[in-house]
Design a protein around this motif. Structure first.
Motif, PDB file in Angstrom:
ATOM      1  N   ARG A 258       0.834  -1.198   0.000  1.00 39.49           N
ATOM      2  CA  ARG A 258       0.000   0.000   0.000  1.00 39.49           C
ATOM      3  C   ARG A 258       0.875   1.256   0.000  1.00 39.49           C
ATOM      4  O   ARG A 258       0.635   2.207  -0.750  1.00 39.49           O
ATOM      5  CB  ARG A 258      -0.903  -0.015   1.241  1.00 39.49           C
ATOM      6  N   HIS A 262       1.046   4.161  -3.076  1.00 36.41           N
ATOM      7  CA  HIS A 262       0.654   5.546  -2.807  1.00 36.41           C
ATOM      8  C   HIS A 262       1.825   6.497  -3.034  1.00 36.41           C
ATOM      9  O   HIS A 262       1.639   7.610  -3.549  1.00 36.41           O
ATOM     10  CB  HIS A 262       0.134   5.678  -1.379  1.00 36.41           C
ATOM     11  N   SER A 419      -0.518   3.204   7.476  1.00 37.75           N
ATOM     12  CA  SER A 419       0.235   1.987   7.172  1.00 37.75           C
ATOM     13  C   SER A 419       1.573   1.976   7.902  1.00 37.75           C
ATOM     14  O   SER A 419       2.023   0.921   8.374  1.00 37.75           O
ATOM     15  CB  SER A 419       0.457   1.854   5.662  1.00 37.75           C
ATOM     16  N   TRP A 455      -4.406  -2.263  -1.824  1.00 31.63           N
ATOM     17  CA  TRP A 455      -4.202  -0.811  -1.769  1.00 31.63           C
ATOM     18  C   TRP A 455      -5.216  -0.063  -2.626  1.00 31.63           C
ATOM     19  O   TRP A 455      -5.617   1.062  -2.317  1.00 31.63           O
ATOM     20  CB  TRP A 455      -2.783  -0.454  -2.206  1.00 31.63           C
TER      21      TRP A 455
END
Length: 515
Positions: A258, A262, A419, A455
Protein backbone atom coordinates in the motif's frame (compact mmCIF):
# COMPACT_ATOMS: atom_id res chain seq x y z
CA UNK A 1 -29.52 -7.17 5.06
CA UNK A 2 -29.22 -9.90 7.68
CA UNK A 3 -28.50 -13.53 6.89
CA UNK A 4 -31.88 -14.69 8.21
CA UNK A 5 -33.61 -12.42 5.68
CA UNK A 6 -32.26 -14.37 2.68
CA UNK A 7 -34.91 -16.44 0.87
CA UNK A 8 -32.69 -19.54 0.98
CA UNK A 9 -30.65 -21.57 3.41
CA UNK A 10 -27.04 -20.44 3.63
CA UNK A 11 -24.03 -22.53 4.63
CA UNK A 12 -20.89 -21.17 6.28
CA UNK A 13 -17.77 -21.13 4.10
CA UNK A 14 -14.64 -22.21 5.94
CA UNK A 15 -11.95 -19.55 6.02
CA UNK A 16 -10.57 -16.38 7.52
CA UNK A 17 -13.42 -14.06 6.49
CA UNK A 18 -17.13 -14.29 7.42
CA UNK A 19 -18.70 -15.81 4.31
CA UNK A 20 -21.71 -17.95 3.44
CA UNK A 21 -22.95 -19.67 0.29
CA UNK A 22 -26.27 -20.86 -1.07
CA UNK A 23 -27.94 -22.06 -4.27
CA UNK A 24 -30.91 -20.15 -5.69
CA UNK A 25 -33.36 -20.38 -8.56
CA UNK A 26 -33.87 -17.53 -11.02
CA UNK A 27 -36.62 -15.88 -8.97
CA UNK A 28 -34.60 -16.10 -5.76
CA UNK A 29 -31.51 -14.77 -7.57
CA UNK A 30 -33.34 -11.60 -8.49
CA UNK A 31 -35.14 -11.18 -5.15
CA UNK A 32 -31.99 -11.80 -3.08
CA UNK A 33 -30.01 -9.25 -5.09
CA UNK A 34 -32.86 -6.76 -4.82
CA UNK A 35 -32.97 -7.28 -1.06
CA UNK A 36 -29.25 -6.69 -0.71
CA UNK A 37 -29.48 -3.55 -2.82
CA UNK A 38 -32.43 -2.19 -0.83
CA UNK A 39 -30.56 -2.76 2.43
CA UNK A 40 -27.51 -0.86 1.19
CA UNK A 41 -25.39 -3.92 0.38
CA UNK A 42 -23.06 -4.14 -2.57
CA UNK A 43 -22.17 -6.45 -5.42
CA UNK A 44 -18.55 -7.48 -5.03
CA UNK A 45 -18.11 -9.85 -8.00
CA UNK A 46 -20.06 -11.73 -10.65
CA UNK A 47 -18.77 -14.73 -12.62
CA UNK A 48 -19.73 -18.02 -14.24
CA UNK A 49 -18.59 -21.62 -14.52
CA UNK A 50 -18.99 -24.51 -16.97
CA UNK A 51 -20.48 -27.49 -15.11
CA UNK A 52 -21.40 -29.70 -18.07
CA UNK A 53 -18.72 -32.30 -17.32
CA UNK A 54 -20.38 -32.82 -13.95
CA UNK A 55 -23.79 -33.50 -15.43
CA UNK A 56 -25.12 -29.95 -15.18
CA UNK A 57 -25.20 -26.95 -17.42
CA UNK A 58 -23.57 -23.73 -16.26
CA UNK A 59 -23.45 -21.87 -12.98
CA UNK A 60 -23.56 -18.13 -12.31
CA UNK A 61 -22.12 -16.79 -9.05
CA UNK A 62 -22.59 -13.47 -7.27
CA UNK A 63 -20.57 -12.34 -4.27
CA UNK A 64 -22.56 -9.83 -2.24
CA UNK A 65 -21.53 -7.76 0.75
CA UNK A 66 -24.07 -7.70 3.62
CA UNK A 67 -23.98 -6.60 7.25
CA UNK A 68 -22.66 -9.96 8.42
CA UNK A 69 -19.97 -10.44 5.77
CA UNK A 70 -19.94 -11.99 2.29
CA UNK A 71 -22.73 -14.04 0.72
CA UNK A 72 -21.97 -16.08 -2.43
CA UNK A 73 -25.03 -17.07 -4.42
CA UNK A 74 -25.03 -19.78 -7.09
CA UNK A 75 -27.62 -19.99 -9.85
CA UNK A 76 -27.64 -23.13 -12.02
CA UNK A 77 -28.34 -22.42 -15.69
CA UNK A 78 -29.52 -24.95 -18.28
CA UNK A 79 -27.17 -25.76 -21.15
CA UNK A 80 -30.03 -25.42 -23.65
CA UNK A 81 -31.07 -22.01 -22.27
CA UNK A 82 -27.91 -20.33 -20.99
CA UNK A 83 -29.58 -17.23 -19.53
CA UNK A 84 -29.86 -15.62 -16.11
CA UNK A 85 -31.75 -12.58 -14.77
CA UNK A 86 -30.10 -9.21 -15.28
CA UNK A 87 -29.09 -7.34 -12.11
CA UNK A 88 -27.36 -4.33 -13.71
CA UNK A 89 -30.36 -2.14 -12.87
CA UNK A 90 -29.66 -2.88 -9.20
CA UNK A 91 -25.87 -2.82 -9.34
CA UNK A 92 -24.45 -0.73 -12.23
CA UNK A 93 -21.07 -2.47 -11.95
CA UNK A 94 -22.80 -5.71 -13.02
CA UNK A 95 -23.16 -4.35 -16.57
CA UNK A 96 -19.59 -5.03 -17.66
CA UNK A 97 -19.28 -8.20 -15.58
CA UNK A 98 -22.35 -9.64 -17.30
CA UNK A 99 -21.06 -8.68 -20.73
CA UNK A 100 -17.69 -10.27 -19.91
CA UNK A 101 -19.49 -13.43 -18.77
CA UNK A 102 -21.20 -13.63 -22.14
CA UNK A 103 -17.90 -13.16 -24.00
CA UNK A 104 -16.19 -15.85 -21.94
CA UNK A 105 -19.00 -18.39 -21.32
CA UNK A 106 -21.90 -17.53 -23.62
CA UNK A 107 -24.32 -16.84 -20.75
CA UNK A 108 -26.94 -14.15 -21.46
CA UNK A 109 -28.30 -11.62 -18.95
CA UNK A 110 -32.05 -11.67 -19.65
CA UNK A 111 -33.58 -8.22 -19.66
CA UNK A 112 -30.30 -6.32 -19.81
CA UNK A 113 -30.26 -3.09 -21.80
CA UNK A 114 -26.61 -3.39 -22.90
CA UNK A 115 -25.61 -6.53 -24.82
CA UNK A 116 -22.41 -5.23 -26.38
CA UNK A 117 -19.32 -7.40 -26.12
CA UNK A 118 -16.70 -6.37 -23.59
CA UNK A 119 -13.55 -8.51 -23.54
CA UNK A 120 -13.75 -9.92 -27.07
CA UNK A 121 -11.95 -7.70 -29.59
CA UNK A 122 -12.42 -9.93 -32.61
CA UNK A 123 -9.59 -12.16 -31.37
CA UNK A 124 -11.80 -15.24 -31.17
CA UNK A 125 -15.03 -16.05 -32.98
CA UNK A 126 -18.34 -14.93 -31.55
CA UNK A 127 -19.50 -18.55 -31.18
CA UNK A 128 -16.40 -19.54 -29.20
CA UNK A 129 -16.26 -19.12 -25.43
CA UNK A 130 -12.84 -19.44 -23.77
CA UNK A 131 -14.05 -20.41 -20.29
CA UNK A 132 -16.03 -23.37 -21.53
CA UNK A 133 -14.18 -26.54 -20.63
CA UNK A 134 -14.05 -27.79 -24.24
CA UNK A 135 -12.43 -24.60 -25.56
CA UNK A 136 -8.94 -25.27 -26.97
CA UNK A 137 -6.58 -22.57 -25.64
CA UNK A 138 -4.00 -23.35 -28.31
CA UNK A 139 -6.48 -22.83 -31.12
CA UNK A 140 -6.07 -20.12 -33.74
CA UNK A 141 -8.95 -18.01 -34.99
CA UNK A 142 -9.24 -15.69 -37.92
CA UNK A 143 -9.45 -12.08 -36.78
CA UNK A 144 -12.95 -10.69 -37.04
CA UNK A 145 -14.00 -7.11 -37.63
CA UNK A 146 -14.41 -5.41 -34.28
CA UNK A 147 -17.12 -2.85 -35.08
CA UNK A 148 -17.66 -1.83 -31.46
CA UNK A 149 -20.72 0.48 -31.26
CA UNK A 150 -19.45 3.44 -29.27
CA UNK A 151 -22.10 5.88 -28.08
CA UNK A 152 -21.74 9.41 -29.44
CA UNK A 153 -23.13 12.79 -28.40
CA UNK A 154 -24.72 14.87 -31.15
CA UNK A 155 -25.16 18.64 -31.23
CA UNK A 156 -23.70 21.89 -32.45
CA UNK A 157 -20.04 22.30 -31.56
CA UNK A 158 -19.62 18.73 -30.23
CA UNK A 159 -16.35 17.04 -31.15
CA UNK A 160 -14.94 13.60 -30.45
CA UNK A 161 -11.39 12.89 -29.27
CA UNK A 162 -10.26 9.25 -29.38
CA UNK A 163 -7.34 8.47 -27.04
CA UNK A 164 -5.54 5.14 -27.18
CA UNK A 165 -5.68 2.22 -26.96
CA UNK A 166 -1.91 2.56 -27.39
CA UNK A 167 -0.53 5.37 -25.25
CA UNK A 168 2.66 7.39 -25.36
CA UNK A 169 3.86 6.17 -21.94
CA UNK A 170 4.52 2.68 -20.59
CA UNK A 171 0.97 2.20 -19.28
CA UNK A 172 -1.12 -0.66 -20.61
CA UNK A 173 -3.61 -0.11 -23.42
CA UNK A 174 -7.09 1.27 -22.87
CA UNK A 175 -9.30 3.23 -25.24
CA UNK A 176 -11.02 6.46 -24.20
CA UNK A 177 -13.47 8.42 -26.36
CA UNK A 178 -14.25 11.95 -25.26
CA UNK A 179 -17.24 13.95 -26.47
CA UNK A 180 -16.37 17.62 -25.93
CA UNK A 181 -17.45 21.19 -26.57
CA UNK A 182 -14.37 23.38 -26.63
CA UNK A 183 -12.26 21.84 -23.88
CA UNK A 184 -15.17 20.83 -21.63
CA UNK A 185 -15.91 17.09 -21.44
CA UNK A 186 -19.56 16.18 -22.04
CA UNK A 187 -19.09 12.44 -21.99
CA UNK A 188 -16.38 9.78 -21.76
CA UNK A 189 -16.73 6.19 -22.86
CA UNK A 190 -14.06 3.65 -21.99
CA UNK A 191 -13.23 0.43 -23.71
CA UNK A 192 -10.91 -2.04 -22.01
CA UNK A 193 -9.94 -5.66 -22.53
CA UNK A 194 -6.87 -5.03 -24.68
CA UNK A 195 -4.59 -6.79 -22.19
CA UNK A 196 -6.75 -9.90 -21.91
CA UNK A 197 -4.30 -12.72 -21.19
CA UNK A 198 -6.55 -15.69 -20.47
CA UNK A 199 -5.54 -15.78 -16.81
CA UNK A 200 -8.68 -17.57 -15.65
CA UNK A 201 -8.25 -20.19 -18.40
CA UNK A 202 -4.65 -20.76 -17.29
CA UNK A 203 -5.88 -21.56 -13.78
CA UNK A 204 -7.67 -24.63 -15.16
CA UNK A 205 -4.44 -26.38 -16.13
CA UNK A 206 -1.99 -25.66 -13.32
CA UNK A 207 -1.25 -27.23 -9.97
CA UNK A 208 -2.32 -25.40 -6.85
CA UNK A 209 1.30 -24.34 -6.28
CA UNK A 210 1.58 -22.96 -9.81
CA UNK A 211 -1.77 -21.25 -9.24
CA UNK A 212 -0.26 -19.40 -6.27
CA UNK A 213 2.46 -17.98 -8.52
CA UNK A 214 -0.12 -17.08 -11.16
CA UNK A 215 -2.38 -15.33 -8.65
CA UNK A 216 0.51 -13.12 -7.57
CA UNK A 217 1.04 -12.03 -11.16
CA UNK A 218 -2.52 -11.02 -12.04
CA UNK A 219 -1.76 -7.35 -11.37
CA UNK A 220 1.87 -6.62 -10.59
CA UNK A 221 1.19 -3.69 -8.27
CA UNK A 222 -1.12 -5.85 -6.10
CA UNK A 223 0.80 -9.10 -5.92
CA UNK A 224 0.57 -9.41 -2.11
CA UNK A 225 -3.19 -8.79 -2.08
CA UNK A 226 -3.89 -11.32 -4.84
CA UNK A 227 -1.51 -13.91 -3.42
CA UNK A 228 -3.08 -13.56 0.01
CA UNK A 229 -6.63 -13.78 -1.37
CA UNK A 230 -5.71 -16.97 -3.24
CA UNK A 231 -3.97 -18.43 -0.19
CA UNK A 232 -6.97 -17.52 1.99
CA UNK A 233 -9.37 -19.30 -0.37
CA UNK A 234 -7.20 -22.43 -0.62
CA UNK A 235 -6.53 -22.54 3.12
CA UNK A 236 -10.28 -22.33 3.69
CA UNK A 237 -11.13 -25.36 1.54
CA UNK A 238 -8.24 -27.33 3.07
CA UNK A 239 -9.16 -26.10 6.58
CA UNK A 240 -5.60 -25.00 7.27
CA UNK A 241 -4.69 -22.04 9.48
CA UNK A 242 -1.25 -20.49 8.86
CA UNK A 243 1.00 -19.83 11.87
CA UNK A 244 0.38 -16.55 13.71
CA UNK A 245 3.79 -15.17 12.75
CA UNK A 246 3.03 -15.80 9.08
CA UNK A 247 -0.26 -13.90 9.30
CA UNK A 248 1.45 -10.92 10.94
CA UNK A 249 4.11 -10.93 8.23
CA UNK A 250 1.39 -10.99 5.56
CA UNK A 251 -0.07 -7.79 6.99
CA UNK A 252 3.39 -6.21 7.03
CA UNK A 253 3.83 -7.08 3.36
CA UNK A 254 0.35 -5.87 2.41
CA UNK A 255 0.89 -2.52 4.12
CA UNK A 256 4.26 -2.13 2.41
CA UNK A 257 2.50 -2.72 -0.90
CA UNK A 258 0.00 0.00 0.00
CA UNK A 259 2.78 2.43 0.95
CA UNK A 260 4.86 1.95 -2.20
CA UNK A 261 1.87 2.38 -4.52
CA UNK A 262 0.65 5.55 -2.81
CA UNK A 263 4.20 6.94 -2.90
CA UNK A 264 4.46 6.33 -6.63
CA UNK A 265 1.07 7.82 -7.42
CA UNK A 266 1.56 10.91 -5.28
CA UNK A 267 4.71 11.63 -7.28
CA UNK A 268 2.89 11.09 -10.57
CA UNK A 269 0.05 13.36 -9.45
CA UNK A 270 2.56 16.09 -8.66
CA UNK A 271 4.06 15.68 -12.10
CA UNK A 272 0.64 15.84 -13.81
CA UNK A 273 0.04 19.11 -11.97
CA UNK A 274 3.33 20.52 -13.26
CA UNK A 275 5.33 19.90 -10.07
CA UNK A 276 8.29 17.78 -11.18
CA UNK A 277 9.93 18.13 -7.76
CA UNK A 278 7.14 16.01 -6.28
CA UNK A 279 7.72 13.28 -8.86
CA UNK A 280 11.44 13.22 -8.12
CA UNK A 281 11.04 13.04 -4.36
CA UNK A 282 8.27 10.44 -4.22
CA UNK A 283 9.99 8.33 -6.89
CA UNK A 284 13.11 8.32 -4.74
CA UNK A 285 11.15 7.21 -1.68
CA UNK A 286 9.32 4.48 -3.62
CA UNK A 287 12.61 3.22 -5.03
CA UNK A 288 14.04 2.99 -1.50
CA UNK A 289 11.07 0.82 -0.46
CA UNK A 290 11.43 -1.37 -3.55
CA UNK A 291 15.14 -1.89 -2.95
CA UNK A 292 14.47 -2.83 0.67
CA UNK A 293 11.84 -5.32 -0.52
CA UNK A 294 14.33 -6.91 -2.89
CA UNK A 295 17.05 -7.12 -0.25
CA UNK A 296 14.87 -8.39 2.60
CA UNK A 297 12.14 -10.42 0.88
CA UNK A 298 13.75 -11.54 -2.38
CA UNK A 299 11.63 -9.50 -4.80
CA UNK A 300 11.12 -5.78 -5.34
CA UNK A 301 7.37 -6.23 -5.80
CA UNK A 302 7.12 -9.03 -3.20
CA UNK A 303 6.19 -11.80 -5.62
CA UNK A 304 6.14 -15.36 -4.28
CA UNK A 305 6.55 -14.23 -0.66
CA UNK A 306 2.94 -14.96 0.36
CA UNK A 307 2.12 -18.61 -0.28
CA UNK A 308 -0.57 -21.07 0.85
CA UNK A 309 0.19 -22.09 4.41
CA UNK A 310 2.19 -18.99 5.32
CA UNK A 311 5.04 -16.93 3.89
CA UNK A 312 8.40 -17.71 2.30
CA UNK A 313 10.61 -15.17 4.14
CA UNK A 314 11.13 -14.43 7.81
CA UNK A 315 12.63 -11.43 9.63
CA UNK A 316 15.63 -11.45 11.95
CA UNK A 317 16.64 -8.79 14.48
CA UNK A 318 18.78 -6.81 12.05
CA UNK A 319 16.01 -6.80 9.44
CA UNK A 320 13.49 -5.52 12.00
CA UNK A 321 15.89 -2.73 12.91
CA UNK A 322 16.32 -1.74 9.26
CA UNK A 323 12.56 -1.68 8.70
CA UNK A 324 11.99 0.35 11.86
CA UNK A 325 14.52 2.92 10.70
CA UNK A 326 12.87 3.02 7.27
CA UNK A 327 9.47 3.67 8.86
CA UNK A 328 10.80 6.69 10.74
CA UNK A 329 12.52 8.05 7.64
CA UNK A 330 9.36 7.72 5.57
CA UNK A 331 7.28 9.30 8.33
CA UNK A 332 9.56 12.34 8.43
CA UNK A 333 9.98 12.83 4.69
CA UNK A 334 6.35 12.21 3.71
CA UNK A 335 5.26 14.69 6.40
CA UNK A 336 7.46 17.36 4.81
CA UNK A 337 6.18 16.54 1.32
CA UNK A 338 2.55 16.63 2.47
CA UNK A 339 3.07 20.12 3.83
CA UNK A 340 4.61 21.17 0.50
CA UNK A 341 1.68 19.72 -1.46
CA UNK A 342 -0.89 21.32 0.86
CA UNK A 343 0.76 24.74 0.65
CA UNK A 344 1.48 24.73 -3.10
CA UNK A 345 -1.10 27.10 -4.61
CA UNK A 346 -0.64 25.83 -8.16
CA UNK A 347 -1.18 22.20 -7.23
CA UNK A 348 -4.18 22.93 -5.03
CA UNK A 349 -5.71 24.93 -7.87
CA UNK A 350 -5.42 21.84 -10.07
CA UNK A 351 -6.58 19.39 -7.37
CA UNK A 352 -9.54 21.14 -5.72
CA UNK A 353 -13.00 20.49 -7.29
CA UNK A 354 -11.36 18.52 -10.13
CA UNK A 355 -12.79 15.11 -11.03
CA UNK A 356 -15.41 15.10 -8.29
CA UNK A 357 -17.49 12.03 -7.47
CA UNK A 358 -20.16 12.97 -4.95
CA UNK A 359 -20.93 10.63 -2.04
CA UNK A 360 -24.36 9.97 -3.53
CA UNK A 361 -22.92 8.95 -6.91
CA UNK A 362 -20.16 6.95 -5.22
CA UNK A 363 -22.78 4.97 -3.29
CA UNK A 364 -24.80 4.34 -6.45
CA UNK A 365 -21.75 3.10 -8.36
CA UNK A 366 -20.35 1.18 -5.34
CA UNK A 367 -17.06 3.06 -5.61
CA UNK A 368 -14.59 1.15 -3.48
CA UNK A 369 -11.11 1.38 -2.00
CA UNK A 370 -9.37 4.66 -1.22
CA UNK A 371 -11.29 6.36 -4.06
CA UNK A 372 -14.56 5.38 -2.42
CA UNK A 373 -13.34 6.51 1.00
CA UNK A 374 -12.46 9.90 -0.53
CA UNK A 375 -16.13 10.17 -1.58
CA UNK A 376 -17.64 9.41 1.80
CA UNK A 377 -17.84 5.61 1.49
CA UNK A 378 -16.66 4.38 4.89
CA UNK A 379 -15.74 0.91 3.72
CA UNK A 380 -12.47 -0.89 4.45
CA UNK A 381 -12.25 -4.65 5.00
CA UNK A 382 -9.40 -4.08 7.43
CA UNK A 383 -11.87 -2.28 9.70
CA UNK A 384 -15.29 -3.81 8.89
CA UNK A 385 -14.36 -7.49 8.63
CA UNK A 386 -10.79 -7.69 9.93
CA UNK A 387 -9.11 -11.05 9.51
CA UNK A 388 -6.25 -11.97 11.84
CA UNK A 389 -4.22 -10.06 12.86
CA UNK A 390 -6.05 -6.93 11.65
CA UNK A 391 -8.60 -7.69 14.36
CA UNK A 392 -5.89 -6.83 16.90
CA UNK A 393 -4.63 -3.63 15.22
CA UNK A 394 -7.70 -1.36 15.15
CA UNK A 395 -7.19 0.13 11.69
CA UNK A 396 -8.03 3.83 11.49
CA UNK A 397 -9.96 4.38 8.30
CA UNK A 398 -9.25 7.56 6.31
CA UNK A 399 -12.42 9.08 4.81
CA UNK A 400 -13.40 12.40 3.20
CA UNK A 401 -16.50 13.64 1.43
CA UNK A 402 -15.30 16.06 -1.27
CA UNK A 403 -14.60 13.25 -3.74
CA UNK A 404 -12.24 15.32 -5.89
CA UNK A 405 -8.58 14.84 -6.79
CA UNK A 406 -7.61 16.78 -3.65
CA UNK A 407 -9.61 14.37 -1.46
CA UNK A 408 -8.05 11.33 -3.11
CA UNK A 409 -4.60 12.86 -2.58
CA UNK A 410 -5.39 13.52 1.07
CA UNK A 411 -6.64 9.98 1.64
CA UNK A 412 -3.46 8.62 0.07
CA UNK A 413 -1.30 10.66 2.47
CA UNK A 414 -3.37 9.60 5.45
CA UNK A 415 -3.24 5.95 4.42
CA UNK A 416 0.55 6.09 4.16
CA UNK A 417 0.76 7.41 7.72
CA UNK A 418 -1.67 4.75 8.96
CA UNK A 419 0.23 1.99 7.17
CA UNK A 420 3.47 3.21 8.74
CA UNK A 421 1.79 3.11 12.17
CA UNK A 422 0.57 -0.43 11.52
CA UNK A 423 3.99 -1.56 10.31
CA UNK A 424 5.59 -0.18 13.45
CA UNK A 425 3.07 -2.09 15.61
CA UNK A 426 3.60 -5.26 13.60
CA UNK A 427 7.35 -5.15 14.10
CA UNK A 428 7.00 -4.43 17.83
CA UNK A 429 4.44 -7.17 18.47
CA UNK A 430 5.48 -9.79 15.91
CA UNK A 431 4.91 -13.20 17.55
CA UNK A 432 7.56 -15.89 17.56
CA UNK A 433 7.12 -19.22 15.83
CA UNK A 434 7.12 -20.86 12.41
CA UNK A 435 6.17 -19.04 9.23
CA UNK A 436 4.79 -21.96 7.20
CA UNK A 437 2.56 -24.96 7.77
CA UNK A 438 1.95 -27.94 5.51
CA UNK A 439 -1.07 -27.77 3.23
CA UNK A 440 -3.52 -30.67 3.23
CA UNK A 441 -4.97 -32.32 0.13
CA UNK A 442 -7.68 -30.38 -1.69
CA UNK A 443 -11.12 -31.98 -1.28
CA UNK A 444 -13.22 -32.51 -4.40
CA UNK A 445 -16.12 -30.16 -5.20
CA UNK A 446 -15.29 -27.64 -2.45
CA UNK A 447 -15.80 -23.88 -2.66
CA UNK A 448 -13.44 -21.33 -1.13
CA UNK A 449 -13.19 -17.58 -1.08
CA UNK A 450 -10.49 -15.04 -0.22
CA UNK A 451 -11.37 -11.38 0.42
CA UNK A 452 -8.56 -8.88 1.01
CA UNK A 453 -8.38 -5.07 1.16
CA UNK A 454 -5.62 -4.29 -1.32
CA UNK A 455 -4.20 -0.81 -1.77
CA UNK A 456 -6.64 -0.05 -4.61
CA UNK A 457 -9.64 -1.65 -2.93
CA UNK A 458 -11.10 -5.05 -2.11
CA UNK A 459 -9.78 -8.04 -4.04
CA UNK A 460 -11.68 -11.31 -4.19
CA UNK A 461 -10.62 -14.75 -5.33
CA UNK A 462 -13.19 -17.55 -5.44
CA UNK A 463 -12.27 -21.11 -6.34
CA UNK A 464 -13.89 -24.49 -6.78
CA UNK A 465 -11.90 -27.70 -6.54
CA UNK A 466 -11.72 -30.85 -8.63
CA UNK A 467 -10.67 -34.40 -7.98
CA UNK A 468 -7.02 -35.48 -7.77
CA UNK A 469 -6.01 -32.50 -5.61
CA UNK A 470 -6.62 -30.00 -8.41
CA UNK A 471 -8.51 -26.75 -8.95
CA UNK A 472 -11.44 -26.59 -11.31
CA UNK A 473 -12.29 -22.88 -11.51
CA UNK A 474 -10.53 -19.82 -10.11
CA UNK A 475 -12.14 -16.41 -10.45
CA UNK A 476 -10.18 -13.27 -9.59
CA UNK A 477 -11.89 -9.91 -9.11
CA UNK A 478 -10.19 -6.52 -9.02
CA UNK A 479 -11.81 -3.38 -7.53
CA UNK A 480 -11.17 -1.65 -10.86
CA UNK A 481 -14.33 -3.35 -12.17
CA UNK A 482 -16.34 -1.12 -9.82
CA UNK A 483 -14.17 1.98 -10.21
CA UNK A 484 -13.56 2.26 -13.97
CA UNK A 485 -17.20 3.33 -14.64
CA UNK A 486 -16.89 6.00 -11.93
CA UNK A 487 -14.05 7.60 -13.89
CA UNK A 488 -16.46 8.22 -16.77
CA UNK A 489 -18.59 10.34 -14.43
CA UNK A 490 -15.69 11.99 -12.63
CA UNK A 491 -14.47 13.75 -15.80
CA UNK A 492 -17.81 15.25 -16.85
CA UNK A 493 -17.68 19.04 -16.82
CA UNK A 494 -13.89 19.07 -16.49
CA UNK A 495 -11.50 20.14 -19.22
CA UNK A 496 -9.60 17.64 -21.35
CA UNK A 497 -6.14 18.61 -19.96
CA UNK A 498 -7.33 17.55 -16.49
CA UNK A 499 -8.10 13.98 -17.60
CA UNK A 500 -4.57 12.64 -16.93
CA UNK A 501 -4.72 14.13 -13.44
CA UNK A 502 -8.15 12.66 -12.70
CA UNK A 503 -7.21 9.31 -14.19
CA UNK A 504 -4.02 9.10 -12.12
CA UNK A 505 -5.88 10.03 -8.95
CA UNK A 506 -7.77 6.72 -9.34
CA UNK A 507 -4.90 4.77 -10.99
CA UNK A 508 -7.07 1.81 -11.95
CA UNK A 509 -5.76 -1.53 -13.12
CA UNK A 510 -5.89 -2.76 -16.70
CA UNK A 511 -4.34 -6.16 -15.95
CA UNK A 512 -6.60 -6.80 -12.97
CA UNK A 513 -9.62 -6.09 -15.15
CA UNK A 514 -8.68 -7.84 -18.40
CA UNK A 515 -8.66 -11.47 -17.26
Amino acid sequence: MQLEEFPIELNKISGAVPAWQGTVNAEQWRSACAGVHKAGGRLIALWGSDERERGGGYAVYAALSVNSGLVCLRLDVEEERPAFPDISDLFPSANRMQRAMHDMLGLHPSGAADHRKWLRHGTWAGNQYPLRRDFAPAGHFALEDDNYPFITVMGEGVHEIPVGPVHAGIIEPGHFRFQIVGEKILRLEERLGYTHKGIEKLFENVTRGEAAKLAGRISGDSTVAYAWAYAMALEGVCQVTPPARALWLRVLLLERERIMNHLGDLGALGNDAGFAFGLAQFSRLKEDVLRANGALFGHRYLMDVVMPGGVAHDLDASTKTRLTDEIQQLQDEVTVLKNIYDDHAGMQDRFLTTGRVTPELAARLALTGFAGRASGQAWDLRAQFPCAPYDQLEVRMATHRNGDVAARVTVRFEEIFESLRLCRMLLEQLPEGPILTDMLAVPDSAFGVGWVEGWRGEILIALTTDKDNRLRRVHAHDPSWQNWPALEYAVIGNIVPDFPLINKSFNLSYSGHDL
